[in-house]
Design a protein around this motif. Sequence first.
Motif, PDB file in Angstrom:
ATOM      1  N   LYS A   1     -30.872  11.488 -47.898  1.00  0.00           N
ATOM      2  CA  LYS A   1     -29.534  11.706 -48.031  1.00  0.00           C
ATOM      3  C   LYS A   1     -28.611  10.572 -47.345  1.00  0.00           C
ATOM      4  CE  LYS A   1     -29.605  16.957 -48.486  1.00  0.00           C
ATOM      5  NZ  LYS A   1     -28.944  18.026 -47.787  1.00  0.00           N
ATOM      6  N   VAL A   2     -28.902  10.245 -46.294  1.00  0.00           N
ATOM      7  CA  VAL A   2     -28.168   9.114 -45.676  1.00  0.00           C
ATOM      8  C   VAL A   2     -28.339   7.638 -46.192  1.00  0.00           C
ATOM      9  CG1 VAL A   2     -27.251  10.281 -43.748  1.00  0.00           C
ATOM     10  CG2 VAL A   2     -29.493   8.794 -43.661  1.00  0.00           C
ATOM     11  N   GLY A   3     -29.306   7.682 -47.169  1.00  0.00           N
ATOM     12  CA  GLY A   3     -29.973   6.298 -47.595  1.00  0.00           C
ATOM     13  C   GLY A   3     -30.786   5.452 -46.715  1.00  0.00           C
ATOM     14  N   LEU A   4     -31.524   6.230 -45.949  1.00  0.00           N
ATOM     15  CA  LEU A   4     -32.610   5.411 -45.038  1.00  0.00           C
ATOM     16  C   LEU A   4     -33.907   5.556 -45.897  1.00  0.00           C
ATOM     17  CD1 LEU A   4     -31.401   6.339 -41.597  1.00  0.00           C
ATOM     18  CD2 LEU A   4     -31.246   4.229 -42.557  1.00  0.00           C
ATOM     19  N   VAL A   5     -34.313   4.528 -46.481  1.00  0.00           N
ATOM     20  CA  VAL A   5     -35.498   4.776 -47.236  1.00  0.00           C
ATOM     21  C   VAL A   5     -36.571   3.611 -46.894  1.00  0.00           C
ATOM     22  CG1 VAL A   5     -34.316   5.735 -49.160  1.00  0.00           C
ATOM     23  CG2 VAL A   5     -34.306   3.311 -49.220  1.00  0.00           C
ATOM     24  N   GLY A   6     -37.853   3.472 -47.308  1.00  0.00           N
ATOM     25  CA  GLY A   6     -38.732   2.624 -47.052  1.00  0.00           C
ATOM     26  C   GLY A   6     -39.149   2.653 -45.527  1.00  0.00           C
ATOM     27  N   ASP A   7     -39.156   1.562 -45.022  1.00  0.00           N
ATOM     28  CA  ASP A   7     -39.794   1.524 -43.653  1.00  0.00           C
ATOM     29  C   ASP A   7     -38.587   1.489 -42.727  1.00  0.00           C
ATOM     30  OD1 ASP A   7     -38.377  -0.906 -44.203  1.00  0.00           O
ATOM     31  OD2 ASP A   7     -40.124  -2.111 -43.135  1.00  0.00           O
ATOM     32  N   LEU A   8     -37.295   1.783 -43.055  1.00  0.00           N
ATOM     33  CA  LEU A   8     -36.290   1.640 -42.259  1.00  0.00           C
ATOM     34  C   LEU A   8     -36.306   2.531 -40.880  1.00  0.00           C
ATOM     35  CD1 LEU A   8     -33.359   1.431 -44.668  1.00  0.00           C
ATOM     36  CD2 LEU A   8     -33.928  -0.490 -43.028  1.00  0.00           C
ATOM     37  N   LEU A   9     -36.845   3.730 -41.131  1.00  0.00           N
ATOM     38  CA  LEU A   9     -37.216   4.759 -40.032  1.00  0.00           C
ATOM     39  C   LEU A   9     -37.838   4.268 -39.039  1.00  0.00           C
ATOM     40  CD1 LEU A   9     -37.246   8.332 -41.927  1.00  0.00           C
ATOM     41  CD2 LEU A   9     -35.302   7.135 -40.598  1.00  0.00           C
TER      42      LEU A   9
END
Length: 219
Positions: free
Chosen positions: A125-133
Amino acid sequence: MLELKDITAGYDRRAPAVRGAHLTLRPGESLGLLGPSGCGKSTLARVAALLHRPDRGSVTLDGRTVTGFSHRAPRSLRTAIGVVFQQPRLSADPRLRLHDLIAEPLRATGRRAEVDARLAELAPKVGLVGDLLGRRPHEVSDGQLQRACLARALVLRPRWLVCDEMTAMLDASTTAALVGVVEEYRAEAGAGLLAVGHDPVLLERWCDRTTHWAEIVKD
């Protein structure tokens, strides 16, 4: 209702940043607080978020007069408010990966079992996709870090949101995206919003009503 009456607050009692402020926010309403830099908006926002004890005046939240602030505030009131600050790097622990940054409030309130489900829901929802987390604050941009800070503010499903210059350091596309996330959450949860800023165009488009700093404080 979130109500601030006759608030005087600051970090030096001889020269308070806020003097005699009055502000009322109804459930589900979005209020924009407009004012120039340095006028005391951020101090009042911290009082509204129960993070700073005023020198004088009262704060009432959901019908309860607040008597403790910061870690002394009752958990039921602290967790009712989600806060997003202007500078994400000052409000994020640089040692934490974004995953743990967002999950921090859940773990602090003994709700570890909800971490995976809430992260799976909030991250896209906030646009944190892929390996960002899996990255730490120094490995992401200001905009990406602010996305994580917004997710952290929403993770406990608060009834009230305080956004203090949330988009001041962001480009137009990231600003639009994060405002959209806030409004989607508010539509789902019926949360009230206090949006503090100095951009009248943004606040007037975003909020149900906008009030100027000079209208809520004593001369």
